[in-house]
Scaffold this motif. Structure first.
Motif, PDB file in Angstrom:
ATOM      1  N   GLN A   1      55.366 -15.383  15.655  1.00 33.06           N
ATOM      2  CA  GLN A   1      55.938 -14.358  14.799  1.00 33.06           C
ATOM      3  C   GLN A   1      55.412 -14.554  13.385  1.00 33.06           C
TER       4      GLN A   1
ATOM      5  N   CYS B   1      55.148  -9.672  16.261  1.00 34.38           N
ATOM      6  CA  CYS B   1      55.413 -10.622  17.332  1.00 34.38           C
ATOM      7  C   CYS B   1      54.279 -10.570  18.341  1.00 34.38           C
TER       8      CYS B   1
ATOM      9  N   TRP C   1      63.531  -8.090  21.006  1.00 34.21           N
ATOM     10  CA  TRP C   1      63.827  -8.397  19.603  1.00 34.21           C
ATOM     11  C   TRP C   1      65.330  -8.632  19.450  1.00 34.21           C
TER      12      TRP C   1
ATOM     13  N   CYS D   1      61.909 -12.808  18.109  1.00 32.52           N
ATOM     14  CA  CYS D   1      61.229 -12.133  19.199  1.00 32.52           C
ATOM     15  C   CYS D   1      61.174 -13.095  20.375  1.00 32.52           C
TER      16      CYS D   1
END
Lengths: 113, 114
Positions: free
Chosen positions: B6, B23, B34, B92
Motif C-alpha cells: 500500500q 493497493c 478495503w 487493503c
C-alpha cells in the motif's frame, strides 16, 4: 446484522502471565471465526481461524482459541505471554455466504518484562 | 513473494483536496478488499472488488468515495473533497479467491486531513 464484541479494550500483563481475550459475535447461522494480530507498525497477520471441526483451534506463537457455539464466543488464550506479544488483537467473523469480515474494536495488549 | 503493498504509508491532505490510496495485491491475487480503521474503532469493511468489477460496496459512504481495480495496475481508493472525519487508517487486503483463510493485509495508509 453481524457484529463482534471485544470486551477488553486494553490489557496489561507481566511476562509469564496467562492471557484470555474475550470475543463474542452475533449471528445465528454458520460462521467462520478469526483472530488477527497487529504488531506495532506492521500489518495485520492471521493468528488462527475456525471454519469447522475441532472447536479448540491452535494458532501460531502458542495461541489457541475455543469456539463455544452456545455462547457465541471465540476467546483467545495463551498460557504464558511474552514481551513480544505486545500488540493489538482483533477478532473477526463472517458468515459462509458473505465475502466481508466483520471486525471487533480490538484489544491492545501490553506485556511488561 | 512481496506482500500486499500500500502506498503511500502516510498521506496528509487539506480539507477539500482529493486523496488517492493505492493497493497492489499479492502476485496471483485478483480479489481486493478495503477496510477503514477510525481511532478507537475496529476495522470497518468498505468495498470488495475483483478485477474490473465492484462486487460489494455496502460499506462505502454514499458520496465522495469511490474504488476501482483495473485490469492492469493497483486498486485505487479515491476520496474527493476530504473532510477531517476522513482521517483514519485505510487497509487493503487481497486473496486469490473468495476463501477468507487466504486473506493477506497490507500495512495500511494513514490519512490525515488538516
Amino acid at each position: 446484522a453481524q457484529s463482534v464484541s471485544q470486551h477488553n479494550h486494553h490489557v496489561i500483563l507481566s511476562e509469564a502471565a496467562s492471557l484470555e481475550l474475550g470475543c463474542n459475535y452475533s449471528y445465528g447461522g454458520t460462521v467462520n471465526l478469526f483472530w488477527y494480530v497487529q504488531y506495532p507498525g506492521q500489518h495485520l497477520q492471521l493468528l488462527l481461524k475456525y471454519f469447522s471441526g475441532d472447536p479448540l483451534v491452535k494458532g501460531i506463537k502458542g495461541f489457541e482459541a475455543e469456539f463455544i457455539k452456545s455462547k457465541f464466543s471465540f476467546n483467545l488464550r495463551k498460557p504464558s505471554v511474552q514481551w513480544s506479544d505486545t500488540a493489538e488483537y482483533f477478532c473477526a467473523v463472517n458468515s459462509y455466504n458473505t465475502d466481508k469480515l466483520i471486525f471487533g474494536t480490538g484489544t491492545r495488549l501490553q506485556v511488561f518484562p | 513473494n512481496a506482500g500486499v503493498m500500500q502506498n503511500p504509508r502516510h498521506l496528509v491532505r487539506r480539507r477539500g483536496q482529493e486523496a488517492r490510496l493505492r493497493c497492489s495485491p499479492m502476485k496471483g491475487h485478483s480479489h481486493v478488499y478495503w477496510y477503514r480503521q477510525l481511532p478507537e474503532e475496529g476495522l470497518k469493511f468498505m468495498v470488495y472488488l475483483q478485477k474490473e468489477n465492484i462486487i460489494d460496496e455496502s460499506g462505502m459512504p454514499k458520496e465522495r468515495f469511490s474504488a476501482e481495480f483495473p485490469k492492469e495496475g493497483p486498486s485505487i481508493l479515491r476520496i474527493q473533497q476530504v473532510v477531517r472525519g476522513d482521517s483514519a487508517a485505510y487497509f487493503c487486503a487481497s486473496s486469490p479467491d473468495r476463501a477468507r483463510e487466504k486473506l493477506f493485509f497490507g500495512s495500511g495508509t494513514q490519512l490525515s486531513v488538516l
